[in-house]
Design a protein around this motif. Structure first.
Motif, PDB file in Angstrom:
ATOM      1  N   SER A 203       0.881  -1.159  -0.141  1.00  0.00           N
ATOM      2  CA  SER A 203       0.009  -0.047   0.060  1.00  0.00           C
ATOM      3  C   SER A 203       0.999   1.198   0.003  1.00  0.00           C
ATOM      4  CB  SER A 203      -0.806  -0.259   1.249  1.00  0.00           C
ATOM      5  OG  SER A 203      -1.728   1.179   1.462  1.00  0.00           O
ATOM      6  N   PRO A 204       0.488   2.245  -0.989  1.00  0.00           N
ATOM      7  CA  PRO A 204      -0.656   2.439  -1.541  1.00  0.00           C
ATOM      8  C   PRO A 204      -0.686   1.691  -3.021  1.00  0.00           C
ATOM      9  CG  PRO A 204       0.423   4.397  -1.573  1.00  0.00           C
ATOM     10  CD  PRO A 204       1.273   3.293  -0.708  1.00  0.00           C
ATOM     11  N   GLY A 205      -1.893   1.325  -3.340  1.00  0.00           N
ATOM     12  CA  GLY A 205      -2.162   0.759  -4.647  1.00  0.00           C
ATOM     13  C   GLY A 205      -2.770   1.752  -5.498  1.00  0.00           C
ATOM     14  N   PHE A 206      -2.393   1.743  -6.866  1.00  0.00           N
ATOM     15  CA  PHE A 206      -2.801   2.942  -7.633  1.00  0.00           C
ATOM     16  C   PHE A 206      -3.435   2.471  -8.861  1.00  0.00           C
ATOM     17  CE2 PHE A 206       0.613   5.284  -5.335  1.00  0.00           C
ATOM     18  CZ  PHE A 206      -0.174   6.094  -4.540  1.00  0.00           C
ATOM     19  N   CYS A 207      -4.049   1.164  -8.895  1.00  0.00           N
ATOM     20  CA  CYS A 207      -4.746   0.641  -9.980  1.00  0.00           C
ATOM     21  C   CYS A 207      -3.725   0.244 -10.902  1.00  0.00           C
ATOM     22  CB  CYS A 207      -5.651   1.593 -10.810  1.00  0.00           C
ATOM     23  SG  CYS A 207      -7.129   1.997  -9.672  1.00  0.00           S
ATOM     24  N   ALA A 208      -2.864  -1.059 -10.629  1.00  0.00           N
ATOM     25  CA  ALA A 208      -1.987  -1.657 -11.246  1.00  0.00           C
ATOM     26  C   ALA A 208      -2.565  -2.262 -12.522  1.00  0.00           C
ATOM     27  CB  ALA A 208      -1.084  -2.496 -10.475  1.00  0.00           C
ATOM     28  N   LEU A 209      -1.975  -1.886 -13.876  1.00  0.00           N
ATOM     29  CA  LEU A 209      -2.271  -2.631 -14.974  1.00  0.00           C
ATOM     30  C   LEU A 209      -1.251  -3.512 -15.574  1.00  0.00           C
ATOM     31  CD1 LEU A 209      -4.550  -0.128 -17.149  1.00  0.00           C
ATOM     32  CD2 LEU A 209      -5.518  -2.273 -15.692  1.00  0.00           C
ATOM     33  N   SER A 210       0.047  -3.341 -14.822  1.00  0.00           N
ATOM     34  CA  SER A 210       1.210  -4.246 -15.419  1.00  0.00           C
ATOM     35  C   SER A 210       2.317  -4.112 -14.259  1.00  0.00           C
ATOM     36  CB  SER A 210       1.843  -3.608 -16.718  1.00  0.00           C
ATOM     37  OG  SER A 210       2.865  -4.742 -17.404  1.00  0.00           O
ATOM     38  N   MET A 211       2.993  -5.161 -14.056  1.00  0.00           N
ATOM     39  CA  MET A 211       3.954  -5.440 -13.018  1.00  0.00           C
ATOM     40  C   MET A 211       5.029  -6.403 -13.557  1.00  0.00           C
ATOM     41  SD  MET A 211       2.272  -7.271  -9.907  1.00  0.00           S
ATOM     42  CE  MET A 211       1.425  -5.765  -9.382  1.00  0.00           C
ATOM     43  N   LEU A 212       6.218  -6.249 -13.103  1.00  0.00           N
ATOM     44  CA  LEU A 212       7.315  -7.014 -13.382  1.00  0.00           C
ATOM     45  C   LEU A 212       8.312  -7.077 -12.183  1.00  0.00           C
ATOM     46  CD1 LEU A 212       8.533  -8.856 -15.690  1.00  0.00           C
ATOM     47  CD2 LEU A 212       9.788  -6.581 -16.331  1.00  0.00           C
ATOM     48  N   LEU A 224      10.003  -5.323  -7.541  1.00  0.00           N
ATOM     49  CA  LEU A 224       8.680  -5.096  -8.205  1.00  0.00           C
ATOM     50  C   LEU A 224       8.652  -3.951  -8.711  1.00  0.00           C
ATOM     51  CD1 LEU A 224       6.235  -6.778  -9.009  1.00  0.00           C
ATOM     52  CD2 LEU A 224       5.155  -6.011  -6.776  1.00  0.00           C
ATOM     53  N   ARG A 225       8.407  -3.846 -10.133  1.00  0.00           N
ATOM     54  CA  ARG A 225       8.102  -2.740 -10.940  1.00  0.00           C
ATOM     55  C   ARG A 225       6.717  -2.530 -11.209  1.00  0.00           C
ATOM     56  NH1 ARG A 225      11.627   0.932 -14.954  1.00  0.00           N
ATOM     57  NH2 ARG A 225      10.043   2.374 -15.425  1.00  0.00           N
ATOM     58  N   VAL A 226       5.828  -1.479 -10.921  1.00  0.00           N
ATOM     59  CA  VAL A 226       4.560  -1.489 -11.304  1.00  0.00           C
ATOM     60  C   VAL A 226       4.030  -0.037 -11.958  1.00  0.00           C
ATOM     61  CG1 VAL A 226       2.032  -1.455  -9.805  1.00  0.00           C
ATOM     62  CG2 VAL A 226       4.088  -2.602  -8.733  1.00  0.00           C
ATOM     63  N   SER A 227       3.140  -0.563 -12.828  1.00  0.00           N
ATOM     64  CA  SER A 227       2.836   0.537 -13.911  1.00  0.00           C
ATOM     65  C   SER A 227       1.265   0.738 -13.492  1.00  0.00           C
ATOM     66  CB  SER A 227       3.195   0.345 -15.334  1.00  0.00           C
ATOM     67  OG  SER A 227       2.995   1.358 -16.143  1.00  0.00           O
ATOM     68  N   ASN A 228       0.702   1.710 -13.141  1.00  0.00           N
ATOM     69  CA  ASN A 228      -0.485   2.251 -12.844  1.00  0.00           C
ATOM     70  C   ASN A 228      -1.152   2.984 -13.533  1.00  0.00           C
ATOM     71  OD1 ASN A 228      -0.220   0.908 -10.243  1.00  0.00           O
ATOM     72  ND2 ASN A 228       1.331   2.489  -9.582  1.00  0.00           N
ATOM     73  N   ASP A 229      -2.773   2.889 -13.550  1.00  0.00           N
ATOM     74  CA  ASP A 229      -3.592   3.835 -14.479  1.00  0.00           C
ATOM     75  C   ASP A 229      -4.184   5.169 -13.718  1.00  0.00           C
ATOM     76  OD1 ASP A 229      -5.280   4.715 -16.116  1.00  0.00           O
ATOM     77  OD2 ASP A 229      -6.508   3.010 -15.969  1.00  0.00           O
ATOM     78  N   ARG A 230      -3.643   6.100 -13.978  1.00  0.00           N
ATOM     79  CA  ARG A 230      -3.802   7.574 -13.585  1.00  0.00           C
ATOM     80  C   ARG A 230      -5.287   7.860 -13.786  1.00  0.00           C
ATOM     81  NH1 ARG A 230      -0.554  12.471 -15.662  1.00  0.00           N
ATOM     82  NH2 ARG A 230      -1.935  13.476 -14.201  1.00  0.00           N
ATOM     83  N   HIS A 231      -5.908   7.138 -14.647  1.00  0.00           N
ATOM     84  CA  HIS A 231      -7.445   7.344 -14.839  1.00  0.00           C
ATOM     85  C   HIS A 231      -8.184   7.086 -13.756  1.00  0.00           C
ATOM     86  CE1 HIS A 231     -10.907   8.011 -17.458  1.00  0.00           C
ATOM     87  NE2 HIS A 231     -11.592   6.954 -16.868  1.00  0.00           N
ATOM     88  N   TYR A 232      -7.687   6.324 -12.908  1.00  0.00           N
ATOM     89  CA  TYR A 232      -8.703   6.035 -11.628  1.00  0.00           C
ATOM     90  C   TYR A 232      -7.945   6.355 -10.484  1.00  0.00           C
ATOM     91  CZ  TYR A 232     -12.170   3.716 -14.423  1.00  0.00           C
ATOM     92  OH  TYR A 232     -13.185   3.349 -15.146  1.00  0.00           O
ATOM     93  N   TYR A 233      -6.575   6.500 -10.280  1.00  0.00           N
ATOM     94  CA  TYR A 233      -6.085   6.873  -8.882  1.00  0.00           C
ATOM     95  C   TYR A 233      -6.116   8.440  -8.912  1.00  0.00           C
ATOM     96  CZ  TYR A 233      -1.268   7.733 -11.184  1.00  0.00           C
ATOM     97  OH  TYR A 233      -0.262   8.022 -12.123  1.00  0.00           O
TER      98      TYR A 233
END
Length: 519
Positions: A203-212, A224-233
């Motif tokens: 946490s915090p989570g920001f609406c992840a749509l991809s991770m690696l 852990l790399r996380v790519s998040n969708d700013r449309h919803y955060y």
């Protein structure tokens, strides 16, 4: 940090590349399958490419959203023959609400299992051979809550017999004030004594749509790399990199990590310039972000590639719609086997977003010897205007050329067979004894004179899509190369010479040898 990799950084590799005709793909007739559904399936739409019957021809397990997922058995007659698939889905795989899937050998029995992402409880399915599966019982301790999973990655942390699993979640569907600003946390499943502990919320989570999970520093630890969708955060969120310490923590700007925001959809990772470290591609609405690792920073710092590199892919190049483009699955791969990695991006409007292009063709960006990328989707025959989502950029008929399978929202899946006049190639399947038999986290390094390639074996990235295919290298004019493996425990093999145009099994032989056989 880079002391043990005395490599020459080659931003322009023209002398080592093979001048080839443009890439050429032919669309093949396949069974009809559509990823469909309402708001919960605007995102997702993934495909898992993996061999589940032992013949080395990959099958495709494809998400369906509101319709049942499907398994396509690979019926291609022989190496290099025209691609053929047959829908043959066992009941345990015929799941609804599936957003994506990733193949992984969870129990290290040599048979690939499936992690199935859902708008609902996720599933771990154990492979039994001959494309048969069963639900993993509570013997592993894995319990999935009823969330909306849209991203996944896995790694084997030292000393564990089970992989560490990370599930990226999207909007909290049950929150009364949603959907905006109501992103769920990433869930981290770490094993203990052969069972999974209660998942830990990152946490915090920001609406992840991809991770690696990636060993970006070549230190032996995958973060852990996380790519998040700013449309919803909406605000306050950003891209993330979690340091996988005993208690995971976010990297800070003081360590080199740059805080930035985008409509993150997919991650692709590849060493593009020969320095031994992975660079990344981040798909988004509008500009796609190609970032080169900053070797001199001492931390997880990346520099955006200049616009002149040609990888921004920010607007459609055909179809007549000039509005911003929307990128989803991204995958690096050498389409022509000229020795230079290219880039495929699946494109498509979320649904009917008026500010984004409705006619949005997929990209096939071919890399030239000076490091620039040139759009070749139309010439290659992959410029579909369907709403692309997940994809697989893998060799489906064992001819050494990377083929394409693309999942579309509210349109049939498309499969393209690569018929390019390619150069040399090498496909490598790693094997080691004990847990983690496929050597997730290993680096494979090739050299040919001053020319260098490096490749990290990872599980994750893309957009809801994973593959367990052999590592593929285009070799251009090289008749043979030297190969070594840096295994997950950081022990390096000696160098071994391998001829081109081969699919090889590379097995660990102690103390530092390799057993290389054709398959």
């Amino acid at each position: 940090m880079g002391g043990r990799l005395p490599w020459i950084v080659l931003l322009g590799w023209a002398p080592f590349a093979l001048a080839l005709a443009p890439a050429r793909f032919v669309e093949r007739e396949v069974p009809s399958h559509v990823y469909a559904g309402g708001w919960h399936h605007f995102v997702g739409g993934g495909v898992a490419a993996f061999d589940c019957d032992g013949d080395h021809f990959p099958e495709l397990f494809i998400a369906g959203g509101d319709t049942p997922a499907t398994l396509w058995r690979n019926q291609t007659a022989g190496r290099g023959d025209a691609l053929r698939f047959k829908a043959s889905t066992p009941s345990v795989l015929s799941l609804t609400a599936v957003t994506g899937a990733y193949p992984i050998d969870i129990d290290s029995d040599g048979l690939l299992d499936l992690v199935v992402l859902r708008a609902g409880p996720d599933q771990l399915l154990r492979g039994l051979g001959d494309c048969r599966f069963e639900a993993v019982s509570d013997g592993l301790g894995f319990e999935s809550p009823d969330l909306w999973s849209t991203a996944f990655s896995a790694t084997f942390e030292p000393g564990n017999t089970l992989p560490t699993l990370a599930f990226g979640t999207y909007v909290d569907r049950a929150h009364p004030d949603g959907p905006f600003g109501q992103c769920s946390d990433t869930l981290l499943y770490r094993p203990d004594a052969g069972r999974y502990r209660t998942p830990e919320a990152l946490s915090p989570g920001f609406c992840a749509l991809s991770m690696l999970f990636t060993d970006w520093s070549r230190s032996g630890r995958a973060d852990l790399r996380v790519s998040n969708d700013r449309h919803y955060y909406v605000r306050g969120g950003a891209e993330q990199l979690w340091a996988m310490e005993a208690v995971p923590r976010l990297y800070q700007e003081s360590e080199g990590w740059q805080r930035y925001q985008l409509w993150g959809m997919g991650i692709a990772s590849r060493d593009l310039n020969g320095d031994g470290y992975s660079d990344v591609m981040l798909t988004s609405m509008g500009d796609q972000k190609l970032q080169y690792f900053d070797l001199d920073s001492g931390g997880p710092a990346y520099k955006n590639a200049p616009y002149e590199r040609g990888a921004s892919a920010h607007r459609p190049y055909t179809g007549g719609d000039g509005r911003p483009s929307t990128g989803w699955h991204a995958a690096f791969g050498d389409a022509q086997n000229d020795g230079l990695d290219d880039l495929f991006i699946a494109k498509g409007n979320v649904d009917q977003m008026p500010d984004a292009a409705l006619k949005d063709p997929n990209n096939l960006l071919l890399q030239s010897g000076d490091g620039r990328f040139v759009e070749s989707g139309v010439e290659a025959g992959v410029a579909s205007l369907a709403r692309g989502r997940g994809a697989a950029f893998v060799d489906l008929n064992r001819d050494g050329l990377l083929d394409l399978a693309v999942v579309n929202r509210r349109a049939p899946v498309e499969v393209y067979e690569n018929r390019s006049a390619g150069g040399g190639w090498l496909q490598i399947q790693l094997v080691q004894p004990g847990p983690n038999p496929s050597a997730v986290g290993a680096y494979v390094e090739l050299r040919d004179g001053e020319r260098r390639w490096s490749r990290e074996l990872t599980i994750g990235g893309g957009h809801a899509s994973g593959d367990a295919s052999p590592l593929h290298f285009g070799l251009g004019t090289a008749a043979d190369v030297e190969l070594r493996v840096i295994w997950p425990d950081q022990r390096a093999s000696t160098w071994h010479r391998v001829t081109s145009r081969r699919s090889v099994r590379v097995e660990r032989a102690e103390p530092s040898g390799l057993l290389i056989t054709d398959y």
